[in-house]
Design an enzyme around this catalytic site. Sequence first.
Site, PDB file in Angstrom:
ATOM      1  N   ARG A 174      -4.678   9.026   2.620  1.00 42.59           N
ATOM      2  CA  ARG A 174      -5.451   8.985   3.870  1.00 42.59           C
ATOM      3  C   ARG A 174      -5.628  10.396   4.404  1.00 42.59           C
ATOM      4  O   ARG A 174      -4.685  11.138   4.593  1.00 42.59           O
ATOM      5  CB  ARG A 174      -4.717   8.109   4.900  1.00 42.59           C
ATOM      6  N   GLU A 177       0.867  -1.182   0.000  1.00 41.81           N
ATOM      7  CA  GLU A 177       0.000   0.000   0.000  1.00 41.81           C
ATOM      8  C   GLU A 177       0.898   1.224   0.000  1.00 41.81           C
ATOM      9  O   GLU A 177       1.743   1.387   0.899  1.00 41.81           O
ATOM     10  CB  GLU A 177      -0.896   0.017   1.247  1.00 41.81           C
ATOM     11  N   TRP A 178       0.701   2.092  -0.974  1.00 40.30           N
ATOM     12  CA  TRP A 178       1.465   3.333  -0.931  1.00 40.30           C
ATOM     13  C   TRP A 178       0.608   4.371  -0.218  1.00 40.30           C
ATOM     14  O   TRP A 178      -0.445   4.783  -0.734  1.00 40.30           O
ATOM     15  CB  TRP A 178       1.857   3.825  -2.339  1.00 40.30           C
ATOM     16  N   ARG A 179       1.094   4.730   0.963  1.00 35.84           N
ATOM     17  CA  ARG A 179       0.401   5.773   1.717  1.00 35.84           C
ATOM     18  C   ARG A 179       0.914   7.139   1.214  1.00 35.84           C
ATOM     19  O   ARG A 179       1.836   7.751   1.756  1.00 35.84           O
ATOM     20  CB  ARG A 179       0.670   5.592   3.209  1.00 35.84           C
ATOM     21  N   GLU A 232      -8.868  10.808   9.308  1.00 35.86           N
ATOM     22  CA  GLU A 232      -8.930   9.355   9.442  1.00 35.86           C
ATOM     23  C   GLU A 232      -7.530   8.782   9.668  1.00 35.86           C
ATOM     24  O   GLU A 232      -7.246   7.660   9.303  1.00 35.86           O
ATOM     25  CB  GLU A 232      -9.618   8.725   8.225  1.00 35.86           C
ATOM     26  N   LYS A 248     -13.467  -1.791   3.899  1.00 34.09           N
ATOM     27  CA  LYS A 248     -12.473  -1.808   4.980  1.00 34.09           C
ATOM     28  C   LYS A 248     -12.943  -0.944   6.149  1.00 34.09           C
ATOM     29  O   LYS A 248     -13.384   0.180   5.964  1.00 34.09           O
ATOM     30  CB  LYS A 248     -11.128  -1.275   4.471  1.00 34.09           C
ATOM     31  N   HIS A 280     -12.101   4.751   8.935  1.00 33.04           N
ATOM     32  CA  HIS A 280     -11.145   4.592  10.044  1.00 33.04           C
ATOM     33  C   HIS A 280     -11.581   5.464  11.215  1.00 33.04           C
ATOM     34  O   HIS A 280     -12.051   6.589  11.010  1.00 33.04           O
ATOM     35  CB  HIS A 280      -9.752   5.052   9.602  1.00 33.04           C
TER      36      HIS A 280
END
Lengths: 255, 255
Positions: free
Chosen positions: A83, A47-49, A87, A171, A144
Amino acid sequence: MKKVVKVKDITIGEGMPKICIPILGETLEEIKEEAELLSTFDFDIVEWRADFFQFVEDMDCIKLAMEIIEENLGDKPMIFTLRSLKEGGKREVCEALYFEINRRVLETKNLDILDIELFHDKDEIESLINLAHKNGAKVIISNHDFQQTPSKDEILSRMNRAAQLGADIVKIAVMANDTEDVITVLDATRILKEDYLKIPLIAIAMGKKGMITRFAGEIFGSDITFATAKKTSAPGQLSVEDVKNIVQFIHKHTI
Amino acid sequence: MKKVVKVKDITIGEGMPKICIPILGETLEEIKEEAELLSTFDFDIVEWRADFFQFVEDMDCIKLAMEIIEENLGDKPMIFTLRSLKEGGKREVCEALYFEINRRVLETKNLDILDIELFHDKDEIESLINLAHKNGAKVIISNHDFQQTPSKDEILSRMNRAAQLGADIVKIAVMANDTEDVITVLDATRILKEDYLKIPLIAIAMGKKGMITRFAGEIFGSDITFATAKKTSAPGQLSVEDVKNIVQFIHKHTI
C-alpha cells in the site's frame, strides 16, 4: 452472468462477504507471531500488508515472510498488498520499486491474489495484470481515500476503469465523514453490482460512521470485508468475531 | 434544538434506538399471556396493536386489556395503535369508529402514547392530537405502505406534513422490494433528521432487505425499532435479543 473468483477453498462474489484479516508485522518475528495467532481464528482470507514490513525491499526477506504465512495460513488465499503512502500505506515506495517488488512477488509463482492500486501508470498496471494472470494470481485493483468520500459518479468511474483494466476484483475504500458519505458508498456499491460490474467488488466506508459497510455487504453488494484479530489497518475496522456474527445474522435473515 | 420525548423512564430521540415490542393478542387471555411473557424480556416500549383485539369496539374490554398490560408492563410506555386494514392492520374499522375508539382511549387519561395514521381526515387528526395532549399522551403520526417504497421526496413530504400537524414523533414504515428501496429509506431518514425534523422519527424499511433499518437507527436517524418476542406484526421483524445485541454493538462502535 456474474463472475466469481475461486481461490483455494474460497469463492469470492457469492453468498456472505468473505472475511479478510491483514498481517501488519514489521519484522519476520512479528509476521510469524501474527500468522500463528491468526491460525487460531476462523476467517477466509489473509492480506499481507507488505508496506508494514521493514525489509520489503529485500526479495529474500519477502520470500521468507511468504513462507511463514504459507506455513501457518496456507489453507487461506493470501493477498499481497504494497500500500502506497498516499493511499494510507506505511512507507514511501517510489513508482519503479512499487512495480519491481510486485513483479518479483508474482514471479515466485506462489501468490494467490495481488493488490494493485488504480492510481498508477496505466500501462504498468496492465503489464502487471498480464504477469499476474500468467503466474496464476488473481488481481484486485484498489483505490483508497483516507480523507474523504468522492462523489457517487467518481466512485462509479474509478471502479469501472479498474474493471476495464482487467481486474478480477475491484476495491474502493474511502473515508465517511458523515452519514451522507455512508449512503453514497452504499448506493455506489448497489449500482456497481446491479448495473455495471460482472466481477466481485469490495466497497468500504471507513471510519466509525461507515461500520455498516463492514457487515452489510450481502445486502448492498460488497464481497469482502476486512476485520481484525489484534491490530487494525484502517479506521473503523471491527473484530473478526463481531463481523462474523453480524454477517451470519444478516445472511440468515436476508436470504 | 432537537426535541426528545420522555415517557416514564424512556427518552425517545437520543442515544440508541428504543426497542418496542407489539402485543397482538386477539382475546384478553392472549393479551395477558403475551404481557406476562414480555415482562420477562429486556426492552423499552410496548405497543398494543388493538386492531388484533376481537373486542376492540367494546370500551370496557379495552379498559380491561389496558389494565392487564399495565399490571405486567406498567414500567414501560405503552403505545395504543388501532392500525387500519389499508395500512396493514388486522380488521376494517370505519373512519368514525377509528376516531371514536381513539378518543375514548385518550379519555381514560391512562395512555402514554397514541398512534394516529396520517392518511385520515386532517381536522379529525388535529382534534385528536389536542385531546391527546390535554390528557397527557404523546402522539405518533404514522404512515405505512406494505406494498412498496414511495419516492424519497414523497417520504419527506409525508413526514413533514405529520410533523406540521403537531405530532410528537413521526413514523414511516414502507416495504423495501429491492436494495434501492432500502437506500431510499436510509437517505430519507438521514435528510429528515439532519434538515427537517426537530422531533423523533421512526423509519423502517420492511421486508428482508430492509432489516438494516431495524438496527442501524443510531447511524441514520431512526429512534424506535420494532422487534418481536414471539409473534411478528410486520415483515422482516427480528427478535428482541438479536436487535438489542446489534443496536448495542453499533452504539459501542459508532459513538
